[in-house]
Design a protein around this motif. Sequence first.
Motif, short mmCIF file in Angstrom:
data_model
loop_
_atom_site.label_atom_id
_atom_site.label_comp_id
_atom_site.label_asym_id
_atom_site.label_seq_id
_atom_site.Cartn_x
_atom_site.Cartn_y
_atom_site.Cartn_z
N ARG A 61 43.49 66.30 75.00
CA ARG A 61 42.45 65.49 75.67
C ARG A 61 42.57 64.03 75.24
NH1 ARG A 61 38.73 69.20 74.78
NH2 ARG A 61 39.24 70.37 76.63
N GLU A 62 42.81 63.84 73.95
CA GLU A 62 42.89 62.47 73.42
C GLU A 62 44.08 61.72 74.03
OE1 GLU A 62 43.84 62.19 69.29
OE2 GLU A 62 43.73 59.99 69.44
N PHE A 63 45.23 62.41 74.14
CA PHE A 63 46.42 61.78 74.75
C PHE A 63 46.10 61.37 76.19
CE2 PHE A 63 49.93 62.56 77.71
CZ PHE A 63 50.82 61.57 77.31
N ILE A 64 45.47 62.26 76.93
CA ILE A 64 45.21 61.97 78.35
C ILE A 64 44.21 60.83 78.50
CG2 ILE A 64 44.20 62.94 80.49
CD1 ILE A 64 47.13 63.81 80.01
N GLU A 65 43.24 60.75 77.60
CA GLU A 65 42.29 59.62 77.70
C GLU A 65 42.99 58.30 77.48
OE1 GLU A 65 39.57 59.77 79.27
OE2 GLU A 65 40.01 61.90 79.35
N ARG A 66 43.93 58.27 76.55
CA ARG A 66 44.69 57.02 76.31
C ARG A 66 45.64 56.76 77.48
NH1 ARG A 66 47.41 58.28 71.18
NH2 ARG A 66 48.37 56.24 71.39
N ALA A 67 46.24 57.83 77.99
CA ALA A 67 47.18 57.71 79.11
C ALA A 67 46.49 57.15 80.35
CB ALA A 67 47.80 59.08 79.42
N ARG A 68 45.22 57.53 80.55
CA ARG A 68 44.46 57.07 81.72
C ARG A 68 44.35 55.54 81.73
NH1 ARG A 68 41.10 60.37 84.33
NH2 ARG A 68 40.79 61.72 82.54
N VAL A 69 44.24 54.96 80.54
CA VAL A 69 44.15 53.49 80.43
C VAL A 69 45.47 52.86 80.91
CG1 VAL A 69 43.85 51.56 78.83
CG2 VAL A 69 42.53 53.68 78.50
N TYR A 70 46.59 53.44 80.46
CA TYR A 70 47.90 52.88 80.87
C TYR A 70 48.16 53.12 82.35
CZ TYR A 70 48.83 51.75 76.05
OH TYR A 70 48.75 51.21 74.80
#
Length: 371
Positions: A236-245
């Motif tokens: 979940r944490e990876f995807i939240e950061r990925a959403r920003v990029y």
Amino acid sequence: MTYTVAKGNQLVDPDHVSPVNDSVDLRSDTVTRPSDEMRHAMASAAVGDDVYGEDPTVNLLQKNAAEIFAKEASLFVPTGCMGNLIAIKTWTHHGNEVICEERSHVNLYELASISAIAGCLPRAVRGGGDGILTWEQIHSAIRPKIYYDSQTTLICLENTSNMAGGTVYPTERVHEICDKAHDLGLRVHLDGARVFNAATALNDDVAHMAQKCDSVMFCLSKGLGAPVGSMILGSREFIERARVYRKMFGGGMRQAGVIAAAGLIALEKSPSRLHEDHENARHLAEGISKIPGLKIDPARVRSNIVIFDCKTTGMTAVELCDALHPKGIWAQDTALFSVRMVTHWNVDRAGMDRALAELRAVTEKQHGRSA
Ligand code: TLP
């Protein structure tokens, strides 16, 4: 004059590309067209603004993909290139090194975004003839933890390995690489553009295959047949950061449910038919191996990608592709004497036989000319 369509190494004036409706297009599985079922689903898709996280069809696709891969979360992205770049950017800092195979897509076909945008040095390692890396090869490319050395932070694996001819990582190899990378504090990203083809070849499931990878990208728009879209998966944490990029790179789509609707069908229906593409690829490779001047070992064809050598025909790969094109057979040169044909659901067994007949005719004609 405008140039938009790539054929062989050349760029083609679209005004001069004849609409060959019955052409056997084996340049890639990216050329697949959506099924009627996909088109109907697209027309009636429930939509909302996905930048606000409000598109129900995108949300369902992300939920289903995460479940299939047994990952906490997933994100719909426009392309495989963007998915890989987002994952690389999320796991690294400028000045880091990313280990990948020399012929991998992230190294050769993503316009150097790994350096130009993520600011990393691709540390390209030559795998064996099958493009499959071993831990020893990776290990020897990892930089020591010394302040004056750039630091390795990420390993990218590609499964299937496209330019090595659709070869497949044994799942234990992926697990071993992940375990050893994690022991050293490194992350592993899987470019699984064709991971469902790999799963079909191994008779394994993608959740098991990618269990230890920190992130995964797979494409809906290749063998699975959707018109657009790829997914990235991870914690979940990876995807939240990925959403920003994704937003930073211009990939925040609005009513994307229209295309996600086709992706849902691709994900549900297509994996179970990929074996047909693999059987066609093997059939094609066996036929090619019997054509004088063309070289391929059919036993090495594990999925839907067939790459053969044409050196002894006296033609370059571009010349061979150009000779096939007017006959309605479309192939892709991948090196000076190397031609790629990719099987997919829009070309059936009869199409394979047509491709073989034209390949034989074109190479015999060339032979006659040079005799
Ligand atoms: N591959 C394309 C070309 O770009 C070479 C093809 O025809 O095979 N990873 C892998 C392993 C790929 O093969 C591709 C596309 C991508 C990523 C990028 O996907 P897209 O085209 O959706 O950006």
